[in-house]
Scaffold this active site. Structure first.
Site, PDB file in Angstrom:
ATOM      1  N   TRP A  48       0.834  -1.205   0.000  1.00 39.57           N
ATOM      2  CA  TRP A  48       0.000   0.000   0.000  1.00 39.57           C
ATOM      3  C   TRP A  48       0.873   1.262   0.000  1.00 39.57           C
ATOM      4  O   TRP A  48       0.521   2.280  -0.600  1.00 39.57           O
ATOM      5  CB  TRP A  48      -0.917   0.010   1.231  1.00 39.57           C
ATOM      6  N   HIS A  49       2.044   1.173   0.650  1.00 37.33           N
ATOM      7  CA  HIS A  49       2.901   2.352   0.725  1.00 37.33           C
ATOM      8  C   HIS A  49       3.501   2.705  -0.635  1.00 37.33           C
ATOM      9  O   HIS A  49       3.933   3.844  -0.837  1.00 37.33           O
ATOM     10  CB  HIS A  49       4.028   2.133   1.742  1.00 37.33           C
ATOM     11  N   GLY A  50       3.564   1.765  -1.528  1.00 37.66           N
ATOM     12  CA  GLY A  50       4.100   2.095  -2.836  1.00 37.66           C
ATOM     13  C   GLY A  50       4.588   0.864  -3.566  1.00 37.66           C
ATOM     14  O   GLY A  50       4.759  -0.209  -2.980  1.00 37.66           O
TER      15      GLY A  50
END
Lengths: 460, 99
Positions: free
Chosen positions: A318-320
């Protein structure tokens, strides 16, 4: 528009005056005013994405109407898929094209995609609204204006906290109480946040973390050690500062946000850490991914461990779109599974056991954050090699070490410190309270480095 | 610490455990809150007069920009005459020890 800037001070002053004046004379116009303020706030980053923000809000409202109270499960799936698709396009399109399509030998153009600020946060809120109204955990909202204000409310728009519909929408149903504004509480949160961001996080970032992570081969072993510990402190001071300030600014406008950080580095287990770190995201992942989608711990021990790992890996991604985020999530997932296997949920009793558990937990978290910060795995390898290299450590200073120690030490202050200070401040007349807060603000601005770096979580 | 609104639906908040939704004690009405913010603003205007001048010179050329620059300059000159920016500069230098 960043919180610790003059332009935001002007913006917030105008919103404060306009909002409370409308609450007093024309409450029906207040939500329109708030929506306009939210869009002005967002337009400082991108005018084009304001339209997209409204489109996501109207999509969410429409799906909510169709899927509410258990009606039309397909509509819910389409709604959630729409929000996820929007998120995936901006966050993962290039990663998918370059890492998968190109490796399979197909042509993979590099898309010119700019990540809209706050996209993850408003998409997660949109998903929680749709799921909650479908499950009847939140009231469906018939007025699109309320859903738009909820999703775009400027204090939490850029980097959270992720506020649930069931918590926020009822606050829009009645005008906020103009006779009970928690000024002291808001002031403490905003000033505390500013101190963490401007004095600790910014200086650690510019003084040691950024230079070392940019080129670890130029630094000695102690520089690398301080950069690794320093980043752990920096990300806490940066992210919790944003959350605290968001809660404070919302409180000054009469709205309540949930607490997002609860002294996470005093945790004595990974499970404890996730109850204290980015609480609004960890509970979101727990409720919507771990329990509702994967089944939680109801399908046996092996499946529970798999679910923990899957939840944390997805939380990492989700962070990247980067292997380092995936590994960060995998370390947390594996550590949670191992901890569960070893019976780590039982509270340690002796002081020695408490210290040992704290020490292990803190260092697992710290080492995982090294992966989180590193732009690629090559940098991680360089950091590890630098620990054994013979270069002198010239970047370590007593000031940076003291700031890192201070950032850790604040975790061991009394948990009710804010309430205690609030109790003292409540006796002060407003003009004196304003003077105390103004001087504290000035002192913080003088103590930190010039300029304001963007908050770390803006990129997510 | 607990946050009851994050509990599964139907779960009662635990007794005797503090939550961050407890009514805040030190509240005031919007006029007094506005007064607090106004004082904070005044202190900021006084303490950041040099930064305000820099910001004014950075504004795009438009009607009114010159007036803003003139006001910012006059404000900073008035404060310089009584030594406020100089004193704050000295404080900043002291606080930068070891940087």
């Amino acid at each position: 528009m960043l919180f610790p800037t003059g332009i935001f001070a002007i913006f917030f002053g105008a919103v404060f005056l306009g909002h409370w004046t409308l609450v007093r004379v024309r409450p029906s116009l207040d939500r329109w005013f708030l929506l306009a303020a939210n869009l002005v706030f967002y337009a400082f980053w991108s005018v084009e994405f304001c339209a997209a923000l409204i489109a996501v809000g109207l999509w969410t409202w429409g799906v909510g109407l169709v899927a509410a109270r258990g009606r039309s499960r397909p509509a819910l799936w389409v709604g959630v898929a729409g929000a996820l698709g929007w998120l995936f396009y901006f966050k993962y399109a290039n990663f998918f094209l370059q890492e998968i399509v190109a490796r399979l030998g197909f042509p993979a153009p590099l898309l010119d995609v700019v990540l809209p600020v706050g996209i993850s946060f408003y998409c997660f809120q949109a998903i929680s609204y749709m799921v909650d109204v479908h499950a009847n955990d939140a009231e469906v909202e018939t007025n699109p204006l309320n859903v738009l204000v909820y999703l775009t409310f400027f204090p939490h728009l850029a980097a959270g906290p992720i506020v649930r519909a069931a918590h926020f929408l009822p606050q829009l149903a009645v005008p906020p109480d103009r006779f009970r504004i928690p000024v002291a509480m808001a002031g403490i949160l905003i000033l505390g946040g500013l101190f963490k961001k401007m004095v600790i996080a910014n200086e650690l970032a510019t003084g040691i973390v950024d230079p070392v992570f940019r080129d670890p081969t130029a630094y000695g072993a102690w520089d690398i050690v301080l950069a690794c510990y320093g980043y752990t402190i920096q990300i806490f001071c940066d992210f919790s500062a944003y959350s605290d300030m968001a809660i404070g600014f919302a409180a000054l406008l009469g709205f309540h946000f949930p607490k997002n950080f609860d002294q996470p580095f005093r945790a004595v287990s990974l499970a404890d850490f996730w109850r204290r770190w980015h609480i609004s995201l960890s509970t979101w992942l727990r409720d919507y991914l771990y329990i509702r989608t994967l089944g939680g711990n109801r399908r046996g021990e092996a499946r529970t461990r798999f679910n923990l790992m899957a939840t944390m890996v997805l939380g990492g991604i989700w962070h990247g779109a980067n292997w380092t985020f995936l590994l960060w999530g995998a370390i947390h997932g594996a550590a949670l599974a191992v901890e569960r296997m070893l019976g780590g949920r039982a509270q340690p009793r002796t002081k020695g056991a408490i210290f040992l558990r704290w020490f292990i937990t803190f260092h697992v978290v710290m080492l995982a954050f090294v992966l989180f910060r590193a732009p690629n795995l090559g940098i991680v390898a360089s950091l590890a090699a630098g620990l054994a290299g013979g270069l002198p450590s010239e970047a370590v200073t007593w000031r940076l070490t003291a700031l890192a120690a201070l950032g850790l030490a604040i975790h061991f202050l009394p948990p009710d410190l804010r309430e205690r200070i609030e109790e003292r401040l409540r006796r002060l007349p407003p003009a004196v309270l304003g003077t105390v807060m103004g001087l504290a603000l000035l002192a913080i601005l003088l103590a930190g480095p010039e300029g304001v770096a963007p908050f770390i979580y803006f990129q997510f | 610490m607990q946050q009851p609104w994050l509990n599964p639906p139907g779960t009662e908040p635990k007794r005797g455990v503090a939550d961050d939704f407890s009514p805040a004690t030190a509240t005031m009405n919007w006029r007094l809150a506005g007064l607090v913010l106004a004082v904070v603003w005044l202190i900021l205007l006084a303490g950041r007069s040099e930064a305000i001048v820099d910001a004014a010179y950075g504004l795009p050329v438009a009607p009114g920009t010159e007036t803003i620059i003139a006001v910012a300059d006059a404000w900073n000159d008035a404060l310089s005459a009584i030594g406020i920016p100089q004193a704050l500069g000295a404080v900043r230098e002291t606080l930068a020890t070891g940087r």
